[in-house]
Design an enzyme around this catalytic site. Structure first.
Site, mmCIF file in Angstrom:
data_model
loop_
_atom_site.group_PDB
_atom_site.id
_atom_site.type_symbol
_atom_site.label_atom_id
_atom_site.label_comp_id
_atom_site.label_asym_id
_atom_site.label_seq_id
_atom_site.Cartn_x
_atom_site.Cartn_y
_atom_site.Cartn_z
ATOM 1 N N ARG A 58 0.907 -1.153 0.000
ATOM 2 C CA ARG A 58 0.000 0.000 0.000
ATOM 3 C C ARG A 58 0.942 1.197 0.000
ATOM 4 O O ARG A 58 1.610 1.476 0.989
ATOM 5 C CB ARG A 58 -0.915 0.036 1.216
ATOM 6 C CG ARG A 58 -1.826 1.263 1.192
ATOM 7 C CD ARG A 58 -2.795 1.308 2.349
ATOM 8 N NE ARG A 58 -3.802 0.279 2.208
ATOM 9 C CZ ARG A 58 -4.179 -0.540 3.208
ATOM 10 N NH1 ARG A 58 -3.618 -0.450 4.397
ATOM 11 N NH2 ARG A 58 -5.115 -1.436 3.011
ATOM 12 N N PRO A 59 1.024 1.913 -1.118
ATOM 13 C CA PRO A 59 2.162 2.808 -1.374
ATOM 14 C C PRO A 59 2.155 4.152 -0.650
ATOM 15 O O PRO A 59 2.201 5.216 -1.274
ATOM 16 C CB PRO A 59 2.074 2.995 -2.884
ATOM 17 C CG PRO A 59 0.611 2.920 -3.180
ATOM 18 C CD PRO A 59 0.087 1.860 -2.238
ATOM 19 N N CYS A 60 2.162 4.129 0.665
ATOM 20 C CA CYS A 60 2.210 5.389 1.410
ATOM 21 C C CYS A 60 3.530 6.124 1.178
ATOM 22 O O CYS A 60 3.613 7.324 1.426
ATOM 23 C CB CYS A 60 1.951 5.153 2.892
ATOM 24 S SG CYS A 60 3.083 4.018 3.679
ATOM 25 N N HIS A 61 4.544 5.409 0.661
ATOM 26 C CA HIS A 61 5.809 6.068 0.341
ATOM 27 C C HIS A 61 5.645 7.083 -0.796
ATOM 28 O O HIS A 61 6.490 7.950 -0.971
ATOM 29 C CB HIS A 61 6.894 5.034 -0.013
ATOM 30 C CG HIS A 61 6.535 4.137 -1.147
ATOM 31 N ND1 HIS A 61 5.781 2.992 -0.957
ATOM 32 C CD2 HIS A 61 6.812 4.206 -2.470
ATOM 33 C CE1 HIS A 61 5.622 2.389 -2.127
ATOM 34 N NE2 HIS A 61 6.224 3.111 -3.058
ATOM 35 N N ARG A 62 4.556 7.001 -1.530
ATOM 36 C CA ARG A 62 4.306 7.920 -2.642
ATOM 37 C C ARG A 62 3.663 9.233 -2.198
ATOM 38 O O ARG A 62 3.398 10.099 -3.019
ATOM 39 C CB ARG A 62 3.416 7.239 -3.691
ATOM 40 C CG ARG A 62 4.071 6.023 -4.325
ATOM 41 C CD ARG A 62 3.160 5.338 -5.316
ATOM 42 N NE ARG A 62 3.725 4.054 -5.706
ATOM 43 C CZ ARG A 62 3.017 3.019 -6.141
ATOM 44 N NH1 ARG A 62 1.694 3.122 -6.241
ATOM 45 N NH2 ARG A 62 3.606 1.890 -6.449
#
Length: 165
Positions: free
Chosen positions: A134-138
């Protein structure tokens, strides 16, 4: 039954926690994916069963992602994690395409939240139990700075660099 495994990655050893699922590829729905030293990360609990094979499909996708061959995960997530608000925010995070970034403010706007709710949104992003997939790094700061990654800013930068390649 809660099952878990660990797998090596460029971020360090990942801890994957799941629940058996009749509908998930490989039979396991992902509950949590944590990195070493993660703020709020999972830890193996009594009663959990190590089952490396239960995560074969998930670890194959992770290997492909880290080698640059996968841009979208096809993983079933276990239901029930988070509040209604957190799940709403996490769904918005899931919509951020590979190789792109968005800001906390843009996410809030996308969700129809007020400017005052941006901090609550940031807290919800920070409670994401599924790092990497789940790309919270984006999600970055309004000024383009790297902010708020439970796995550490150096890991956030590594993931963004991987996706920019």
């Amino acid at each position: 039954m809660t099952v878990y495994t660990t797998t090596d990655s460029p971020l360090g050893e990942l801890l994957l926690v799941g629940e058996e699922s009749a509908t998930a590829k490989g039979g396991t729905a992902l509950v949590s994916l944590s990195v070493p030293g993660q703020k709020g990360g999972a830890a193996v609990l009594d009663g959990w069963r190590r089952d490396d094979a239960a995560f074969d499909a998930i670890t194959a996708q992770l290997r492909s992602y880290f080698s640059g061959g996968l841009t979208h995960f096809d993983i079933e997530y276990a239901t029930g994690a988070g509040t209604d608000f957190q799940r709403k925010v996490w769904a918005a995070v899931d919509s951020v395409p590979y190789g792109t970034t968005t800001t906390y403010g843009r996410l809030a706007q996308q969700l129809g939240l007020s400017r005052a709710a941006v901090r609550a949104l940031g807290t919800a992003v920070g409670r994401n139990p599924l790092l990497v997939v789940r790309p919270c790094h984006r999600v970055i700061g309004a000024d383009g700075s790297l902010t708020g990654y439970a796995g550490g800013l150096e890991r956030k930068q590594l993931l963004l660099d991987l996706e920019a390649a």
